[in-house]
Design a protein around this motif. Structure first.
Motif, PDB file in Angstrom:
ATOM      1  N   GLU A 137       6.268  31.083  -2.946  1.00 35.03           N
ATOM      2  CA  GLU A 137       6.205  30.044  -3.659  1.00 35.03           C
ATOM      3  C   GLU A 137       6.805  28.476  -3.362  1.00 35.03           C
ATOM      4  O   GLU A 137       7.531  28.708  -2.311  1.00 35.03           O
ATOM      5  N   GLY A 138       6.349  27.525  -3.456  1.00 39.09           N
ATOM      6  CA  GLY A 138       6.688  26.236  -3.160  1.00 39.09           C
ATOM      7  C   GLY A 138       6.088  25.777  -2.071  1.00 39.09           C
ATOM      8  O   GLY A 138       6.418  24.513  -1.607  1.00 39.09           O
ATOM      9  N   CYS A 139       5.121  26.436  -1.488  1.00 44.65           N
ATOM     10  CA  CYS A 139       4.552  26.114  -0.081  1.00 44.65           C
ATOM     11  C   CYS A 139       3.470  25.123  -0.537  1.00 44.65           C
ATOM     12  O   CYS A 139       3.015  24.368   0.771  1.00 44.65           O
ATOM     13  N   PHE A 161      -1.154  33.223  -8.055  1.00 42.33           N
ATOM     14  CA  PHE A 161      -0.519  34.002  -9.041  1.00 42.33           C
ATOM     15  C   PHE A 161       0.513  34.787  -8.469  1.00 42.33           C
ATOM     16  O   PHE A 161       1.579  34.899  -9.157  1.00 42.33           O
ATOM     17  N   SER A 162       0.141  35.519  -7.373  1.00 45.99           N
ATOM     18  CA  SER A 162       1.233  36.424  -6.980  1.00 45.99           C
ATOM     19  C   SER A 162       2.668  35.698  -6.468  1.00 45.99           C
ATOM     20  O   SER A 162       3.543  36.311  -6.297  1.00 45.99           O
ATOM     21  N   CYS A 163       2.343  34.492  -5.924  1.00 47.93           N
ATOM     22  CA  CYS A 163       3.465  33.679  -5.407  1.00 47.93           C
ATOM     23  C   CYS A 163       4.065  32.859  -6.437  1.00 47.93           C
ATOM     24  O   CYS A 163       5.391  33.086  -6.506  1.00 47.93           O
ATOM     25  N   CYS A 185      -2.331  32.666   3.917  1.00 47.92           N
ATOM     26  CA  CYS A 185      -1.513  31.701   4.494  1.00 47.92           C
ATOM     27  C   CYS A 185      -0.314  31.467   3.117  1.00 47.92           C
ATOM     28  O   CYS A 185       0.938  31.547   3.069  1.00 47.92           O
ATOM     29  N   VAL A 186      -0.945  31.520   2.086  1.00 43.06           N
ATOM     30  CA  VAL A 186      -0.138  31.238   0.690  1.00 43.06           C
ATOM     31  C   VAL A 186       0.752  32.428   0.563  1.00 43.06           C
ATOM     32  O   VAL A 186       1.841  32.185   0.277  1.00 43.06           O
TER      33      VAL A 186
END
Length: 1066
Positions: free
Chosen positions: A778-780, A846-848, A772-773
């Motif tokens: 980013e920012g979720c 990390f990836s987001c 989901c992330v």
């Protein structure tokens, strides 16, 4: 007074057999204010002139009210009324003439006392403690019974004074257990002592202090059994289950007594089974302790086998058309279950040598009951004795197959059972070794027309066999199998029409489904042989007694459709859909327990897989009943021991003991259907994607609360699995809609990671959260989410280290043995799996978020550093390195500020003994070169000789080493490509080419082929060779990569390779 009279009438009406009268009384009772209820109930209870059943009803309601609504009712009473209630209860116990009412009043007093212990452990009813001390020493036997009953019901009654009174409690119980004149006092004291030990199960000093009470408890167990009372024996079973270590000082006499009672055929079956349960439970809760008493185990096993021989001669058994449920009270079922559990608990090394000879003797006995029991015993021990039986499987199978020819049908049935069970327990070895013998023997047994029960069970064994049979093994038999099944199906269809018998047909239909499922597209030639008959059953088998047959046929049709594929199935798809739709629209008439419902739900999901996007048009019809089933709410209840006596597990209730004489009951009917329905919703979301978008809102509202549905693991797994899929389905509705949906599920997912008790479900919740992330980007996660997630991750890592310490402590335990070590290894595997999911979540973060997430990461950094310490197990190092690999890959160049923690270990671990650790370290060097930045340059240089050493070491291409080696090759390639200044490329490149291609690690293969393309496109002289003389070798590398599918045809890398080859040819 008139009001009180009316209340007596109301209590009588609550007991009325007339439903209408009772329901009305229940409504009236519910509407009476709590404070008034207390007064009325207490007056009814204390009125000796009222009818006994009315007083009993008042007592039950009073106890329930205190149990369920104490906080709403009791504190709001005036202090003098509260005191009056307490006084009246104690007075009632002392004055009451009816023993039954006295006992029920004691239950109320115990319940009230339970609720009057405050947060600091003070009992706010000191008078009851005084009453207990006085009554237990009283000359009045009834008062002594009452004191023990209250203490048994609520052993925590002394609250924070318990330690102070410990010696008094012990003296009081011992004194009562030695009361030679009153057996009831002895039994009650034994039960109270057991309850007290159970209530303090984690208090080792207390258990040791009370160890000398166990002989008295055992004596009471023995005496009570011969007085037709098994309540003390049940307490002993609870001790074996919850506090087995308490039994250790007197384990031998405990086991000897249990064995004696189990063997005594003058006792009732239930008492004998409970005595056996003590031994079996200990095999599960204290297996290492019990393994030391193999003499007792060797005597217990013949007892179990003797119970399994306790069968009735039933002349109609062979022709019965209904499969009756197992009679769980029967000795035969209890013996078989005990054998299964003790084999799993103690392991095959202990059990198989003790049982083997007994089974062989039983199989040679002229009495069919012994041969039946011997074969059923073989079925029962397969799971627990797996390793040991595997070595002698050949002789076992050859011997069992002989019994398919036994003169007695029930022995042939048991032989089918053993074959079916072994096919499951030993798959796929069993199928590989015995396919020729087993298939022909079962087909022959299926022709036993005179004994339908045997025929049906042979078909059931065939299902077990084919379910786990590799496709290549089944294909040579397919023609023979299918023809046999078709002949039997046609014959049984005629029997159904003529006689109405269906048992064999039900199993044959499932056998056909299982064969099709395994044969897949190879079933196409036989499709037309079966489909018309199967459709005919669904169309015409509408009577209530054919519900199961119809459900299984629906399953069979959908499995065949899935096996043969859309092209072949399309000729019937429309007809089948219409039949399913008709059943579905009639489903409003189906009863909740109709077996067709779950078959229908699964069939729709298969139809969805077959039809793909075309299935979307049917959703409006399918979703209603599916959502209804997925929304089933189970019936649950908080019960005490009295309530449980009126309910039984036969009615579909299961109970969990909560201690303090309380249990949690759940009616399990419908739970499996609910789980299936939830799984099917996952299937629709996965298959239909945006085609499922309009249902995402109602499904997400259903699924999110189900993350806390603790009654069924499968439901929680489906709920977790659905989350990322629903987000993907909803994308078509626009980003705002998806964000709202994510906000709806995010909290619950994070909380689920923190609270989920089952490790398999937890791993699914963590995996889904990570996906989901990644989807939301980013920012979720807001500040609160990040804080909560950080605390949970920290907690999980701390728990990981704590569990390792606990396992080390268990290795020092006096009962430690190799079987314990196996269990500890399993626990370790489970822990490591959760560690992989922590790594997944951190990877998604990390990836987001890239380096913005590093300040958040710092709270768990010391724990991740701890993972890669030299003394930690290899799996810790592997996953610790993987996490730092992600830090380098996604958070560079900032990542270098943590280099002091991971760089030295990473370089050292390139040469680690464990290939998994080498792989993670090598991958780290690759991302260092690719993403790390200037600061990592010297370390890339330093890594090269280590990497080359690993690639060139002996055995580097062996199965266990290949992945680590390929990561080293890829890392060398990445250093040459991205950091050529760190290495002598001309010197290393010829070696690197000689190491290609990569086969196993597809991801790294893409990197190496991509670099190879760069080199060819730039006409690198080392790669091309003088006058392009090295090109054949380069082409061979590329061809090898494509042949072994190291790279996929459709990806960019394969297109580049194709272009390179074309250019060179030109």
């Amino acid at each position: 007074m008139a009001e009180q009279q009316q209340f007596y009438l109301l209590l009588s009406n609550l007991l009325s057999p007339d439903n209408t009268v009772r329901k009305q009384a229940e409504e009236t009772y519910e509407n009476i204010p709590g404070q008034s209820k207390v007064t009325f109930l207490l007056q009814a209870l204390r009125n000796a002139a009222a009818a006994e059943e009315v007083r009993q009803m008042a007592a039950v309601l009073m106890r329930r009210m205190l149990s369920a609504s104490f906080d709403e009712v009791f504190p709001s009473l005036a202090p003098d009324v509260q005191n009056a209630v307490k006084d009246e209860l104690l007075l009632g116990i002392q004055m009451e003439g009816s023993s039954n009412i006295r006992k029920k009043t004691c239950d109320i007093a115990a319940e009230l006392s339970r609720n009057l212990i405050d947060d600091d452990g003070n009992n706010q009813w000191p008078e009851i403690l005084k009453f207990l001390f006085e009554s237990v020493s009283s000359q009045n036997v009834a008062l002594r019974e009452a004191a023990l009953h209250i203490f048994w019901n609520f052993p925590g009654i002394f609250g924070n004074q318990q330690q102070h009174y410990l010696d008094v409690i012990k003296r009081m119980l011992l004194q009562c257990m030695q009361d030679q004149e009153n057996s009831m006092i002895r039994m009650l004291a034994a039960r109270a002592a057991a309850a007290f030990v159970l209530a303090n199960e984690n208090n080792t000093p207390l258990q040791k202090h009370f160890a000398d009470m166990l002989p008295g408890i055992l004596q009471a167990v023995n005496d009570s059994c011969y007085q037709n009372d098994d309540s003390v024996l049940k307490s002993l079973v609870e001790l074996a289950d919850t506090a087995p270590k308490y039994l250790r000082p007197h384990l031998e006499p405990t086991l000897t007594l249990s064995l004696k009672l189990c063997a005594d055929t003058t006792l009732q079956n239930m008492q004998r089974q409970l005595a056996l349960e003590v031994i079996v439970t200990l095999s599960e809760t204290a297996s290492a302790m019990l393994r030391k008493h193999s003499n007792i185990v060797s005597q217990a096993i013949p007892q179990m086998l003797a119970m399994m021989v306790d069968l009735e001669n039933d002349e109609n058994w062979s022709n019965s058309d209904e499969l009756e449920d197992d009679d769980f009270d029967s000795n035969a079922v209890a013996g078989e279950s005990a054998l299964d559990r003790i084999a799993c608990g103690l392991g095959g090394k202990v059990v198989l040598p003790l049982i083997k000879e007994h089974i062989m003797q039983m199989l040679q006995n002229p009495d069919w009951k012994y041969r039946h029991a011997g074969l059923m015993a073989l079925s029962a021990i397969g799971e627990g004795c797996h390793q040991q039986m595997e070595g002698i499987l050949n002789e076992i199978v050859n011997f069992v197959l002989l019994f398919l020819q036994d003169p007695h049908p029930r022995v042939r049935y048991a032989a089918c059972n053993a074959i079916g069970q072994m096919a499951t327990d030993f798959a796929p070895t069993f199928q590989r070794k015995f396919h020729d013998k087993v298939i022909s023997a079962l087909l022959q047994t299926m022709e036993d027309q005179a004994n339908p029960r045997v025929q049906a069970h042979a078909a059931a064994a065939l299902i077990n066999f084919t379910e786990d049979c590799p496709k290549s093994l089944l294909l040579p038999y397919l023609d023979n199998l299918v023809n046999h099944l078709h002949v039997i199906m046609v014959a049984k269809l005629q029997e159904l029409v003529q006689k109405g018998t269906k048992l064999v047909l039900e199993q044959v239909v499932t056998s056909i489904a299982s064969v099709a499922d395994t044969a897949e597209e190879k079933f196409v030639p036989y499709y037309d042989l079966f489909m018309p008959s199967l459709k005919h059953i669904v169309e015409n088998g509408v009577q209530k007694e054919l519900r199961l047959l119809r459900g299984k046929t629906i399953e069979c049709i959908s499995l065949i459709g899935l096996a043969v594929g859309k092209d072949k199935f399309m000729q019937d798809a429309s007809d089948v859909m219409q039949l399913l739709l008709k059943t579905q629209t009639d489903s409003s008439e189906l009863e909740d327990d109709d077996p067709q419902i779950s078959y229908m739900i699964s069939a729709w999901a298969r139809m969805c897989k077959i039809l793909g996007k075309e299935f979307q048009q049917y959703l409006p019809v399918v979703m209603g009943p599916l959502m209804k089933t997925a929304s089933i709410k189970p019936e649950v209840a908080l019960l005490d021991t009295q309530d449980m006596e009126n309910m039984s597990e036969d009615d579909g209730w299961e109970f969990v003991n909560l201690g303090d004489q309380q249990s949690f009951g759940i009616k399990t009917a419908g739970l499996e259907e609910k789980a299936t329905a939830c799984q099917m919703l996952v299937c629709y979301a996965k298959e239909l994607k945006e085609g499922f978008a309009e249902y995402t809102e109602q499904v997400v509202k259903l699924m999110v609360p189900l993350l806390k549905f603790y009654f069924h693991d499968g439901v929680r797994v489906a709920a977790a699995e659905s989350m990322p899929l629903l987000l993907e389905c909803a994308r078509v509705q626009g980003p705002e809609y998806v964000t709202q949906m994510w906000h709806f599920m995010c909290d619950s997912l994070i909380k689920g990671i923190g609270t989920e008790p089952d490790s398999d479900v937890l791993s699914e919740v963590m995996h889904s959260f990570a996906k989901c992330v990644e989807l939301m980007g980013e920012g979720c996660l807001n500040k609160e989410h990040l804080e909560e997630l950080g605390n949970i991750m920290k907690g999980k890592l701390e728990e990981h280290f704590k569990n390792q310490e606990l396992r080390q402590a268990k290795r020092q335990d006096e009962d430690y043995d190799e079987q314990v070590e196996e269990n500890l290894q399993d626990e370790d595997d489970s822990d490591v799996y959760i560690l992989t999911k922590i790594s997944d979540i951190l990877h998604s973060m990390f990836s987001c978020y890239k380096d913005k997430v590093l300040p958040w990461f710092e709270q768990i950094l010391p724990l991740i550093v701890n993972l890669i310490c030299p003394h930690r197990p290899w799996a810790d190092k592997q996953w610790g390195l993987c996490i730092f690999d992600d830090v380098i890959e996604h958070c560079s160049p900032t990542s270098f500020k943590y280099a002091e923690y991971f760089l030295r270990p990473m370089l050292q671990y390139i040469c680690d003994n464990s290939p998994e650790v080498r792989q993670a370290a090598a991958y780290g060097v690759g991302v260092m070169a690719q993403f790390g930045g200037e600061n990592y340059r010297p370390f890339c240089t330093e890594a090269i000789p280590h990497l080359v050493g690993v690639i060139q070491m002996e055995g580097s291409r062996s199965k266990e080493n290949i992945n680590a080696t390929e990561n080293c090759i890829s890392a060398v390639g990445k250093v040459m490509k991205y950091r050529p200044e760190c290495v002598n490329v001309n010197e290393i490149l010829p070696h690197w080419l000689s190491w290609l291609p990569l086969h196993e690690d597809k991801e790294e293969a893409v990197h190496t082929f991509s670099y190879l393309c760069d080199l060819i496109e730039s006409n690198n002289p080392i790669v091309l060779g003088p006058n392009n003389s090295s090109l054949p070798r380069v082409f061979a590398i590329i061809a090898d990569g494509l042949t072994n599918e190291a790279i996929k045809n459709e990806d960019a890398c394969s297109k580049r390779l194709a272009n390179v080859i074309r250019q060179v040819q030109m």
